[in-house]
Each structure stands twice: as C-alpha cells, then as structure tokens.
Design an enzyme around this catalytic site. Sequence first.
Site, short mmCIF file in Angstrom:
data_model
loop_
_atom_site.label_atom_id
_atom_site.label_comp_id
_atom_site.label_asym_id
_atom_site.label_seq_id
_atom_site.Cartn_x
_atom_site.Cartn_y
_atom_site.Cartn_z
N GLU A 298 -49.91 -42.24 -82.40
CA GLU A 298 -51.59 -42.68 -82.14
C GLU A 298 -52.31 -41.86 -81.23
OE1 GLU A 298 -51.23 -46.59 -80.23
OE2 GLU A 298 -50.47 -47.65 -82.21
N HIS B 26 -59.55 -37.12 -62.98
CA HIS B 26 -59.10 -35.51 -63.77
C HIS B 26 -57.64 -35.35 -63.62
CE1 HIS B 26 -63.13 -34.44 -64.44
NE2 HIS B 26 -63.73 -35.05 -63.24
#
Lengths: 288, 380
Positions: free
Chosen positions: A209, A247
């Site tokens: 996925e 991040h």
Amino acid sequence: MAIILDKNTRVIVQGITGKQGTFHARSMIEYGTKVVAGVTPGKGGQEHLGVPVYDSMKEAVKETQATASVIFIPARFTYSAALEAIDAGIELLTVITEGVPIKDTAKIKQRVQEENVIMIGPNCPGIITPGESKIGIIPGEICKQGNVGIVSRSGTLTYEIIQNLTINDFGQSTCVGLGGDPIKGIGFNECLKWFEEDPQTEHIVLVGEIGGTGEQEAADLVKTEISKPVYGFIAGQTAPPGKQMGHAGAIVHGKSGTAQEKMRILSEAGITTVKTPNEIPLKIKENI
Amino acid sequence: MPMLYEIEGKQLFKENRIPVPKFKAYDGVSSIKTFAEELGNDIMMAKAQALSGGRGKAGLIKKVKTSEAEDYIQSILGRDHRGKPVDLVMLEEPMEIENEYYLSIMLDNASSKYLVLASSRGGVDIEEVAEKYPDEIYKDYFSVFSEPQPYMFIDLGKKLGFEARTLTSFTNIMTNMFKMAQKRDLTLIEINPLILTPDKQIIAADSKVVIDGNADYRQLDIANLKSQRDRHTDLEFEADQSGISYVQLDGEIGIISGGAGLAMATCDLLEFYGSSPSNFLDVGGGADETKIEKSLEILSRQNIKGIFVNFFAGITRCDDVANGIINASKKYEIKVPMVIRLVGTNDDLGIQILEENGINAYGKMEPAAKRIVELVKGGN
C-alpha cells in the site's frame, strides 16, 4: 510444509466469549484449526464452543500446551492481553484488533523481540495455511491448498487476491495478512525469507500500500536473497498525496513515496508488478 | 497523521514545562493592546494557524508593530491557505536569537523506539541540512519503556554546544519533551527552531506535534482540540463521528468499501476502467448495518453519477451490509445507478436479502467495476 502455521499448531483464543471472538473462533474450529482453549478473565471453568475457557493465559497454556494465541479484544485492553500472552510463553501471537494506540504496539513489539515471539498484526486479518489451519478472520472457503505464498499489508484486499488465485486454480501455501498499522509485528521481509525456504511455495505474491517503506525494503531483499518469482501489487494508485507532516521521518528513512514510485522500485528489483489484482494469476500462468 | 496547530502544541509545551514565548490566540482583533502591554513591547509576531506548511512563504507570518497588528490580522483572516481559510491567528512575543537549533522526538516506525534528532543548524529546512551536513544531525534511540531523566541527554546537549546553565536547561527541556510524548501519546514533537536567546534562555519558537488518533479515547482533551475538527472537511468529520473513514476526491463515482486496502484498490479500479472515484470510504472492520446505512446516506447527498459498493467481508458480515443497503434505499432517495459486489462472510445470506428486494449483486469486483463505469458513461 507452508510457513508459520500448520494443522498441529495449538491455538488459544483470547476474548473467545465476546461477539467477534465467538464468531471467528467458531469459524476457525470449523476450518480445522486446533483451538484448544479460550481465555476470558472471570469466565474460567466454563465451556464455550466446546472449548474450555480459562481466566488467564498462564493457566490456559499450562493446561493445553498451546504455542499460539489470537487476540479478539477491544483496543484499550489489547496491550495487557498481548503482554499476558508473551509472559505465558506463547510463540506465535496474532493481534486482530484494530485501533491499538501506537505506543502500546511499540511496547508489545519490544517484548516480542526480546522473547523471540512471532507477532502478526495488530489491525490484521491473520494467517491461513489452506487445508490445515487458520488463525484470524480470513474466510477459509476462498482458499485452496497450493504453491503460492501471499504476504500482504491489507486485509480485505488480500481476500480479493486469494479468491482470484483460487478461481484460476492456483492454490496457496500460506497467506499472511501483516496488518495496516505503522508499527507491526513481522513484515514483508521475514515472510519473504520463510517463503524462500519453504519447499511448498513456488510463487510469492506481495501486496503493498502507499505509506511506509516496507515495500522498498522488500525490493532490496528480493534483489539479493529471493530466487523464487515474486509478483507485486500496490493499492492507492489514485490516492491524493498525503498532508505535510514533520520532517523527522523523511530525514531518517527517506520519503515513503507514491504507489507509482513503489511499483517502479518493485519492478526494478525484478518483481512482476500488476495494475489490478486479477492480473496476478495471469502473470503466474505466463511464468510457468 | 493528525497534526495540532502550532498554538495548541505550544499550550501543551507550556503545560509540560517546555519554555515558549508568550502568546495569545485571535479569531478577531479585540484586546491586541492589552497583549502588547503584557509583553511590554511594541513589536510582535503574528502567525496564521494552519495545518499545512509553507505559512512563511505564503505571507501568513509577519513581524508587526502593535499599531499594524489589527490591519494585518484582518488581512489574513479568511485568506485561503492550501484549501482552508485562515480563521485563527496567534500573536506572539518576538524573540532575540543568538543561535537556532532543530530538535525532535518521534516514535520511529522502523525501530519501534523513540528517536531523538537534534542539530545546531536549526531554523532552516532541516531536510536540506541532513543532505549537506549529515554529520551535524545527531540521532539517539531510546526504548519505549524508557523513563526519561536529564542525564540521558547530557552528551547530546554537549554536542549541540550547550554548557553550564544552558546544558541544564536543555536536558530538562529534553526530559520534559520525552515525558510529554509518552504521556500524551504523541508520535512526533518537532521544534524548529529551538532558540537560544542572548540572555541564555532556551525557548521553543515553533511547535509541530502529531498525535495518535488510536489513543483518542485516553487523550480526550487533545482529541477535542480545534485542529482535530479542522483537519477534516465537514463531510469527513461527519463520517468520522460515525467511525467511517471518508476522504473527498474529485471524481464521478461514489464508493463504499470495507478495509483501507480494498477501498483504495476500488478507487484504483474505477480509474483503470476510465472513470474516477468521488471519494474514498472505508467503513472499517466489523461494520454493522447502521454504518452501511450512514455511508449511503452521505453518498445520497453528493453530486455523483453512480455508486459502487464493494465488499469482501471478513470480520464484517454480508447480511449486515445487505440490510444496511436495503434500509438506506428505503429511507433516502438514491437517484444514481448503484452496483453492488458482495462476497465473504455470510455472503449467501447477504445476496438472498438483496435478491428479495430485487437487487442483484456481483461476485467479482472487476466486472462490477466495469458495469458501474458503463452505467455512468451512459451505456446499458
């Protein structure tokens, strides 16, 4: 042969007296799984579905010598149930429950790593070795014994792929639904290695996925260590790109990538990739 | 992954003794002067609150004088930022900067440990720093069972250049941050920049916090924050309240499915056959009739050309799906063609229920997907 699970595996169902536990324990027993006990605290001494119920995993394991357990218990109690199974000496732990807090799963995972327990899930359909045994909720009637090993991050999509194989006369050695959570027990790579070693398995189907980097790691392994043909499908080709997150993940693991990028990486590793699930049997046919 | 607004993150920081600048939330422009008096400063930072990045580049963060603050806030309230209008602004004490750091703690999926990342090159795009100066990003893994104590972060603090009093401040901040991640089920806390002021205070000038939706039941105050309402469209929120995972897309066929993988594959298949999904909809495992009914009710209100119901039931039961469909078609006006594909647990019962009501179900998803695309494209 097959991997992880066979007809001799002795299984305890944790949460056997609940609605889901009852329904799926019955279906496991009907399929031929050796369900030797159930555990529901406070209901010890009863019999349910013809199986003895115990108050604790420790008692159940002691009385039945079970080596596997499956958890059908609400998410907020799953952490405790999983630790109880690990402490009782279970070797194969399957957690079907959806919605387990990630921190709880991370803790369970550390414990299974310390104790060398094979954990499947959470938020997974479980595992089936067709013709022998199943743990979890994969519908047995769509499966057929054979030589295709399946490892998948998805639940219902796995059924889709199994059924397509069965209709086209390709049976399965073992089908493993790894589960959809970001932290989970075993992953693609463990299963790929076991399928590689398993004499019954001749073809391996990998269902991925979007999100995460498990498919990329699987591609690396296939390049170097897997000699059997591997077929790959990635769901989410039309999914919109996810919202911007922090991040930290990207710095450590790189970007997880779109379905298209994952397909490209699988192809480059020599995996036969398909655009729809029903193409898998066709590709296997071409390969034989 | 559910994120918090910067201001909500900073409120959590404050509650967990991580120093932050003084701040106040504004959804209008009253009492700006009072805040300026409290600061004892005529300059302040005005920051639009948004769940998408790129605020700075979009002009949604600005250093303003008290006299300009009102005009600025009014100019950005209602402005669109990546599909969402700005409706909350934070006014904040401006900080003097001696140095800027990057600091984060995340629950790392690959290792299932807490991972601390830190760099003394903060305040800029940290992914660029990681590329150019990989040696200047420090990583430290900690067991999920860790009980954080300041001593654990002394080495890290020294690497970042902290000493004496700032070293103690840093290890305390790090400890509090770690404890907060554990206690509040946070999967990421990122501070960029963490600021060292000329008078040697360490302050979190920004906050990026990601929560774990699975832990909502034990973090109710966080689950009820404004950000958790705003991260969904109204429709997504409504679906979410019923335990349905709904994502708005811009195609022509509405889909209902069970399991994220199959729901995604269902969307993919419509595109493969030349149409497009108008949504992603996953009723989740073990869905009952009411969830199916609710899903169809939601789709009945959408401007779509067709509906594709695709179930391969495992923990869900096909009779529940069928009953939900029948109930919904009696209660709501479904004006577009619908194709149903139903197999798996109790499919004989489900198909029987549908047939008794004059509805045929497909057993395979490809022909079913093809059929709905044909119907929508005006075929017969």
